[in-house]
Motif scaffolding. Sequence first.
Motif: not given
Length: 86
Positions: A13, A16, A19-20
């Motif tokens: 999590q 992610e 990265e966003r």
Amino acid sequence: VRALAQAKISLVQAVETAERHASGKATSARLEDEDGKVVYEVEVIGSNKATQVKVDSRDGKVLSTRADEKEREAGDADKSEERGEH
């Protein structure tokens, strides 16, 4: 081990989220204890730059971001070589 027990979100999590936030792909991630606060430190590469993203292990919020100086300097050196500069 204690830091891992305090983490409420998973490493996946945190990656992610980073990265966003940095618009790239994670190349490394680790769980760290910074002054009693457990954070994930994620290195993200995107658009010819490296960014270090710190994500709170309890709520998944981005705490800070910064450009990775070593990667940026290496990228500048590569560009100089491409132009024939030394």
